[in-house]
Design a protein around this motif. Structure first.
Motif, PDB file in Angstrom:
ATOM      1  N   SER A  58      -4.542   3.459 -16.016  1.00 47.77           N
ATOM      2  CA  SER A  58      -3.821   4.687 -15.665  1.00 47.77           C
ATOM      3  C   SER A  58      -2.913   4.395 -14.477  1.00 47.77           C
ATOM      4  O   SER A  58      -3.292   3.719 -13.522  1.00 47.77           O
ATOM      5  CB  SER A  58      -4.823   5.784 -15.312  1.00 47.77           C
ATOM      6  OG  SER A  58      -5.412   5.503 -14.075  1.00 47.77           O
ATOM      7  N   TYR A  59      -1.698   4.900 -14.563  1.00 48.45           N
ATOM      8  CA  TYR A  59      -0.734   4.622 -13.503  1.00 48.45           C
ATOM      9  C   TYR A  59       0.289   5.755 -13.482  1.00 48.45           C
ATOM     10  O   TYR A  59       0.725   6.236 -14.520  1.00 48.45           O
ATOM     11  CB  TYR A  59      -0.008   3.291 -13.761  1.00 48.45           C
ATOM     12  CG  TYR A  59       1.143   3.077 -12.829  1.00 48.45           C
ATOM     13  CD1 TYR A  59       0.932   2.583 -11.550  1.00 48.45           C
ATOM     14  CD2 TYR A  59       2.448   3.414 -13.206  1.00 48.45           C
ATOM     15  CE1 TYR A  59       1.983   2.421 -10.681  1.00 48.45           C
ATOM     16  CE2 TYR A  59       3.497   3.249 -12.336  1.00 48.45           C
ATOM     17  CZ  TYR A  59       3.264   2.754 -11.071  1.00 48.45           C
ATOM     18  OH  TYR A  59       4.307   2.598 -10.208  1.00 48.45           O
ATOM     19  N   SER A  60       0.660   6.188 -12.282  1.00 45.37           N
ATOM     20  CA  SER A  60       1.753   7.152 -12.157  1.00 45.37           C
ATOM     21  C   SER A  60       2.613   6.732 -10.978  1.00 45.37           C
ATOM     22  O   SER A  60       2.237   5.848 -10.200  1.00 45.37           O
ATOM     23  CB  SER A  60       1.209   8.559 -11.920  1.00 45.37           C
ATOM     24  OG  SER A  60       0.751   8.650 -10.592  1.00 45.37           O
ATOM     25  N   SER A  61       3.778   7.358 -10.837  1.00 44.97           N
ATOM     26  CA  SER A  61       4.687   6.934  -9.775  1.00 44.97           C
ATOM     27  C   SER A  61       4.120   7.250  -8.394  1.00 44.97           C
ATOM     28  O   SER A  61       4.661   6.809  -7.386  1.00 44.97           O
ATOM     29  CB  SER A  61       6.049   7.595  -9.953  1.00 44.97           C
ATOM     30  OG  SER A  61       5.888   8.983 -10.052  1.00 44.97           O
TER      31      SER A  61
ATOM     32  N   SER B 298       1.334   0.865 -19.931  1.00 44.96           N
ATOM     33  CA  SER B 298       0.325   0.386 -19.005  1.00 44.96           C
ATOM     34  C   SER B 298      -1.033   0.392 -19.671  1.00 44.96           C
ATOM     35  O   SER B 298      -1.336   1.256 -20.490  1.00 44.96           O
ATOM     36  CB  SER B 298       0.327   1.301 -17.784  1.00 44.96           C
ATOM     37  OG  SER B 298      -0.849   1.105 -17.061  1.00 44.96           O
TER      38      SER B 298
ATOM     39  N   ARG C 166      -0.742  -1.339  -7.217  1.00 47.37           N
ATOM     40  CA  ARG C 166      -1.214  -0.958  -8.538  1.00 47.37           C
ATOM     41  C   ARG C 166      -0.127  -1.186  -9.589  1.00 47.37           C
ATOM     42  O   ARG C 166      -0.422  -1.627 -10.707  1.00 47.37           O
ATOM     43  CB  ARG C 166      -1.657   0.508  -8.543  1.00 47.37           C
ATOM     44  CG  ARG C 166      -2.464   0.841  -9.780  1.00 47.37           C
ATOM     45  CD  ARG C 166      -3.196   2.157  -9.637  1.00 47.37           C
ATOM     46  NE  ARG C 166      -3.863   2.519 -10.878  1.00 47.37           N
ATOM     47  CZ  ARG C 166      -5.091   2.146 -11.196  1.00 47.37           C
ATOM     48  NH1 ARG C 166      -5.773   1.396 -10.366  1.00 47.37           N
ATOM     49  NH2 ARG C 166      -5.629   2.515 -12.333  1.00 47.37           N
TER      50      ARG C 166
ATOM     51  N   ASP D 253       1.222   6.215  -7.461  1.00 50.35           N
ATOM     52  CA  ASP D 253       0.343   5.110  -7.096  1.00 50.35           C
ATOM     53  C   ASP D 253       1.071   4.101  -6.216  1.00 50.35           C
ATOM     54  O   ASP D 253       2.289   4.165  -6.040  1.00 50.35           O
ATOM     55  CB  ASP D 253      -0.190   4.422  -8.364  1.00 50.35           C
ATOM     56  CG  ASP D 253      -1.321   5.216  -8.993  1.00 50.35           C
ATOM     57  OD1 ASP D 253      -2.156   5.718  -8.233  1.00 50.35           O
ATOM     58  OD2 ASP D 253      -1.331   5.344 -10.230  1.00 50.35           O
ATOM     59  N   THR D 254       0.304   3.115  -5.707  1.00 54.46           N
ATOM     60  CA  THR D 254       0.892   2.151  -4.775  1.00 54.46           C
ATOM     61  C   THR D 254       1.633   1.048  -5.527  1.00 54.46           C
ATOM     62  O   THR D 254       1.473   0.873  -6.731  1.00 54.46           O
ATOM     63  CB  THR D 254      -0.214   1.488  -3.939  1.00 54.46           C
ATOM     64  OG1 THR D 254      -1.114   0.858  -4.841  1.00 54.46           O
ATOM     65  CG2 THR D 254      -0.935   2.491  -3.087  1.00 54.46           C
ATOM     66  N   TYR D 255       2.438   0.275  -4.751  1.00 55.67           N
ATOM     67  CA  TYR D 255       3.109  -0.892  -5.317  1.00 55.67           C
ATOM     68  C   TYR D 255       2.092  -1.891  -5.848  1.00 55.67           C
ATOM     69  O   TYR D 255       2.309  -2.531  -6.879  1.00 55.67           O
ATOM     70  CB  TYR D 255       3.973  -1.573  -4.257  1.00 55.67           C
ATOM     71  CG  TYR D 255       5.297  -0.885  -4.032  1.00 55.67           C
ATOM     72  CD1 TYR D 255       6.261  -0.893  -5.020  1.00 55.67           C
ATOM     73  CD2 TYR D 255       5.566  -0.239  -2.836  1.00 55.67           C
ATOM     74  CE1 TYR D 255       7.470  -0.270  -4.830  1.00 55.67           C
ATOM     75  CE2 TYR D 255       6.779   0.388  -2.638  1.00 55.67           C
ATOM     76  CZ  TYR D 255       7.732   0.367  -3.641  1.00 55.67           C
ATOM     77  OH  TYR D 255       8.915   0.996  -3.447  1.00 55.67           O
TER      78      TYR D 255
ATOM     79  N   THR E  66       0.817  -1.216   0.000  1.00 54.91           N
ATOM     80  CA  THR E  66       0.000   0.000   0.000  1.00 54.91           C
ATOM     81  C   THR E  66       0.850   1.265   0.000  1.00 54.91           C
ATOM     82  O   THR E  66       0.318   2.365   0.035  1.00 54.91           O
ATOM     83  CB  THR E  66      -0.919   0.015   1.227  1.00 54.91           C
ATOM     84  OG1 THR E  66      -0.128  -0.204   2.384  1.00 54.91           O
ATOM     85  CG2 THR E  66      -1.982  -1.069   1.127  1.00 54.91           C
TER      86      THR E  66
ATOM     87  N   GLU F 181       3.634   4.107  -1.510  1.00 53.63           N
ATOM     88  CA  GLU F 181       3.795   4.747  -2.809  1.00 53.63           C
ATOM     89  C   GLU F 181       4.982   4.137  -3.542  1.00 53.63           C
ATOM     90  O   GLU F 181       6.050   3.951  -2.956  1.00 53.63           O
ATOM     91  CB  GLU F 181       4.047   6.247  -2.588  1.00 53.63           C
ATOM     92  CG  GLU F 181       4.064   7.038  -3.869  1.00 53.63           C
ATOM     93  CD  GLU F 181       4.363   8.499  -3.583  1.00 53.63           C
ATOM     94  OE1 GLU F 181       5.324   9.011  -4.155  1.00 53.63           O
ATOM     95  OE2 GLU F 181       3.642   9.097  -2.764  1.00 53.63           O
ATOM     96  N   SER F 182       4.784   3.795  -4.818  1.00 51.74           N
ATOM     97  CA  SER F 182       5.832   3.047  -5.513  1.00 51.74           C
ATOM     98  C   SER F 182       6.983   3.952  -5.941  1.00 51.74           C
ATOM     99  O   SER F 182       8.129   3.537  -5.941  1.00 51.74           O
ATOM    100  CB  SER F 182       5.235   2.370  -6.742  1.00 51.74           C
ATOM    101  OG  SER F 182       4.840   3.352  -7.672  1.00 51.74           O
TER     102      SER F 182
END
Lengths: 390, 366
Positions: free
Chosen positions: A71-74, A68, A80, A76-78, A58, A60-61
């Protein structure tokens, strides 16, 4: 008599009791080994001050993922990020399997062709591709992209609307239009109607003996309905052609070199094995079957659909499934050329968080899930098509 | 009676038409038999005409063979100089330059043993001892430290010897393990059977790369403090555990192919489980599965290329190291084609051998 004999046998010579002792011994040994390893792990983890557990999922990655589907950005969580990786694995496996089956079928049939040239070429392809490690093939295609293809400014343009450059492959795709949604709906309607038509025709044939041209009518529906929808919306033909803006293409559909190299390597490698599977399947149906079917007056299409294919598929399907699973497992080699599949993302996660045990366990769990669900489905299918012997 | 035989000889004297024998007949029968095949042949010939000449020009005619990297950049064709110049590094990695005869001798020993073992007439107990002695000698040659050979750390091992070492030792160790697992899976004892089934299905369900990660990242955590195992051995253990599961499935096929009568006959002779397996079942079952076992050897050989991902210096890694040298940057295709040829020669000879063996064994069957 039996009782007396049983009493005489000491327990170490009684196979049943010996079996039980042996099993208890094995369980104890495995348990002890597991206890020893786990206690070592716990000691080592404590020394390196790594906290075990799934809490990191949970957090932040803070790393980017190249491509992808969601939708994903840095930020977001691991969890995701890992989901993005799993979806990428599914994407490349699914597209790869579809192309591989088509390629493998064509090459497998070509291998059996009476045309000497064609069958020799197919044989050469099969031999060469089977004997070169798939990882090496991936590296090769990746290198071809990076070293042979020009920069986007001088992109190769072999066919109108297709551009090859070291940033990937750009395609022209039909420009978005409201008609597309209706065409999709029409396709679904066509498929559903074809399904019910097939059931109705089979029932009617069982009852009255009259046959119905199911294939032609349902093909007409599946192709015709979307076509009608397309025409009803004024037949939009606008294409979204990729255009060079600055240093890269925008518009159209762009496949990254990593994705393309991975797909190419997996398809060419697995295709060779599928070709052998298809060849063996076709050869397993004896000529007499075909001749017998023709002699009772079946049409060529019926011979193929009712006699040859059902028998050939029974031989083809199990090894074909294991090839599909191989392709899915081999897609994990994406980590070597930088395509963000599940293993690649999990590897980054391990490097960032140090949660190596959880990371490797996740990789294994995800692939096990793919494998076990596929083999469960295959067992069900095999039971359905199994030869019922009298 | 006599008349008919005379008739046959007479009709034999009439030769078939020119168009159905010899080169013309062959071409007609195999390439231009019907309009579809004729079209197919012409289309294929055209495709070959388009594709082959440029490739031949690139590979041979315009290629340069023995130059520096800078001269290569001016050449229109392939730059095989990258192989010629870095041959020994690609093959042997960081193994000390003046000691490289040792891995070479070890490899020749291996090839010699493999060649000698081809013929089934040579399959005796002596050959088994020969293999054990050969493997020990190979290890000694690589490792050194005895008989006046200087010691070479395993971190310096690399290239083709490493690839061969991982596959040969991997298979040698995985084979007995796989047989035990297969016997366990067929066992009547539920717990043993269950353990083996879980192990086999678990390993076969995951990609090798996840086991290699496990070997390189997690395995050190399993060991008590102060004990470390080198990287090559860790990768080797992962390969052994992986290959054993596949061998187990192949051997299980052989065991299932045995008829019940064999077990019953052994039991009626009063043999116990161990002797039944050792003297009756395994010799027959293992013979049936020789060809698929060779296929497993082939895939194990190809799979060793995966160790490049956990940064072992196998063939792929040594050639990538050469490619990262600015002088040779950009000639990946040539380097990879060279490695591909090496792998192809290995796998092709093994699969040919497997096919030959299959034919021989088929002939032996009553």
């Amino acid at each position: 008599m039996g009782n007396a004999a049983a009493q005489k046998v000491p327990f170490w010579l009684d196979p049943k009791k010996r079996g039980i002792v042996f099993q208890i011994g094995t369980v104890c040994m495995v348990g002890l080994l597991a206890y020893y390893l786990i206690s070592n792990v716990l000691i080592n983890l404590e020394k390196q001050s790594i906290a075990t557990g799934w809490g990191f999922l949970t957090k932040e990655s803070s790393f980017e993922v190249g491509e992808s589907l969601i939708s994903y950005s840095s930020a977001d969580t691991y969890a995701r990020a890992l989901l993005v990786g799993a979806l990428n694995t599914l994407k490349v496996s699914f597209i790869g399997i579809v192309i591989t089956v088509i390629l493998g079928t064509v090459v497998g049939i070509a291998r059996l062709s009476t045309n000497w040239l064609v069958s020799r070429l197919a044989k050469g392809y099969i031999e060469v591709m089977q004997d070169i490690p798939v990882l090496l093939q991936l590296f090769f295609w990746y290198a071809v992209f990076y070293e042979t293809f020009p920069s986007p400014r001088q992109a190769l343009n072999p066919i109108t609307g297709v551009f090859l450059c070291n940033r990937g492959v750009a395609f022209a795709v039909p420009a978005a239009h409201p008609a597309h949604a209706y065409m999709l709906a029409a396709l679904v309607v066509g498929l559903v109607l074809a399904f019910f038509l097939r059931r109705w025709a089979k029932k009617r044939q069982d009852r009255t003996g009259q046959s119905f041209p199911v294939f032609r009518v349902s093909a007409g529906m599946v192709v015709g309905f979307p076509l009608l929808a397309w025409l009803a919306f004024g037949a939009p033909t606008a294409m979204d052609v990729p255009k060079l803006v600055g240093f890269n293409f925008t518009g159209g559909l762009t496949l990254s070199p990593e994705f393309f190299a991975l797909l190419m390597g997996l398809v060419l490698y697995t295709g060779a094995f599928v070709a052998e599977v298809v060849r063996a399947g076709i050869q397993s149906v004896s000529r007499g079957q075909q001749e017998a079917a023709m002699s009772i007056g079946l049409r060529p299409s019926q011979v193929l659909n009712l006699v040859i294919l059902p028998q050939a598929l029974r031989v083809i399907i199990p090894p074909l499934t294991s090839q599909m699973l191989n392709l899915t497992k081999n897609s994990s080699l994406a980590v070597a050329i930088g395509f963000p599949d599940f293993v690649s993302v999990a590897n980054t996660t391990i490097n960032q968080t140090g949660q190596s045990i959880e990371g490797v366990a996740l990789i294994m769990a995800v692939y096990l899930f793919f494998s076990l669900s596929t083999s469960a489905f295959m067992n069900w299918y095999n039971k359905r098509v199994k030869l019922v012997e009298r | 009676m006599e008349q008919t035989s005379a008739d046959i000889t007479a009709s034999d004297d009439i030769r078939p038409p020119v168009a159905s024998i010899g080169v013309i007949g062959w071409v007609r029968a195999n390439l231009f038999d019907g309009w579809f095949n004729s079209l197919l042949t012409l289309a294929t010939l055209y495709a070959l005409w388009v594709v082959v000449p440029p490739i031949v020009r690139w590979v041979i005619i315009d290629a340069v063979w023995n130059t520096t990297g800078a001269e290569c950049r001016d050449a229109a064709g392939a730059c095989w100089s990258i192989i010629a110049t870095n041959f020994r590094f690609i093959l042997f990695g960081f193994y000390p330059y003046d000691q490289q005869w040792r891995p070479l001798v070890a490899m020749l020993l291996l090839f010699g043993l493999l060649y000698y073992s081809q013929d089934r007439k040579h399959w005796t107990k002596m050959l088994g001892y020969g293999w054990v002695a050969g493997l020990v000698a190979m290890g000694l040659l690589m490792r050194g430290g005895l008989l006046g050979l200087s010691s070479v750390e395993t971190t310096k091992w690399g290239g083709l010897p490493l690839t061969l070492l991982l596959s040969v030792f991997g298979l040698t160790a995985a084979y007995p393990l796989g047989v035990i697992l297969a016997l366990g899976r067929q066992s009547r004892l539920p717990i043993i059977k269950w353990l083996c089934v879980v192990y086999i299905e678990l390993i076969r369900g995951v990609p090798l790369i996840s086991l290699l990660f496990m070997g390189s990242i997690i395995f050190p955590l399993f060991l008590p403090e102060g004990i470390t195992i080198n990287k090559i051995l860790r990768a080797q253990v992962a390969i052994i555990l992986f290959t054993a599961a596949y061998i187990a499935e192949v051997v299980r096929g052989g065991l299932q192919g045995m008829s019940r009568g064999q077990y019953e006959a052994a039991e009626s002779l009063g043999l116990n489980y161990y002797l039944t397996m050792r003297l009756i079942i395994l010799p027959q079952a293992l013979k049936i599965v020789i060809p698929p076992t060779v296929s497993i050897l082939i895939s194990a050989f190809k799979d060793t290329s995966l160790v490049v991902i956990i940064a072992l210096w196998d063939l792929l890694k040594t050639s990538q190291a050469v490619l990262s040298n600015p002088e040779w940057m950009g000639f990946s295709r040539e380097a990879y084609i060279f490695i591909a040829i090496l792998y192809f020669l290995g796998c092709f000879s093994m699969s040919n051998y497997s096919r030959r063996l299959e034919r021989e064994l088929d002939r032996d069957r009553p």
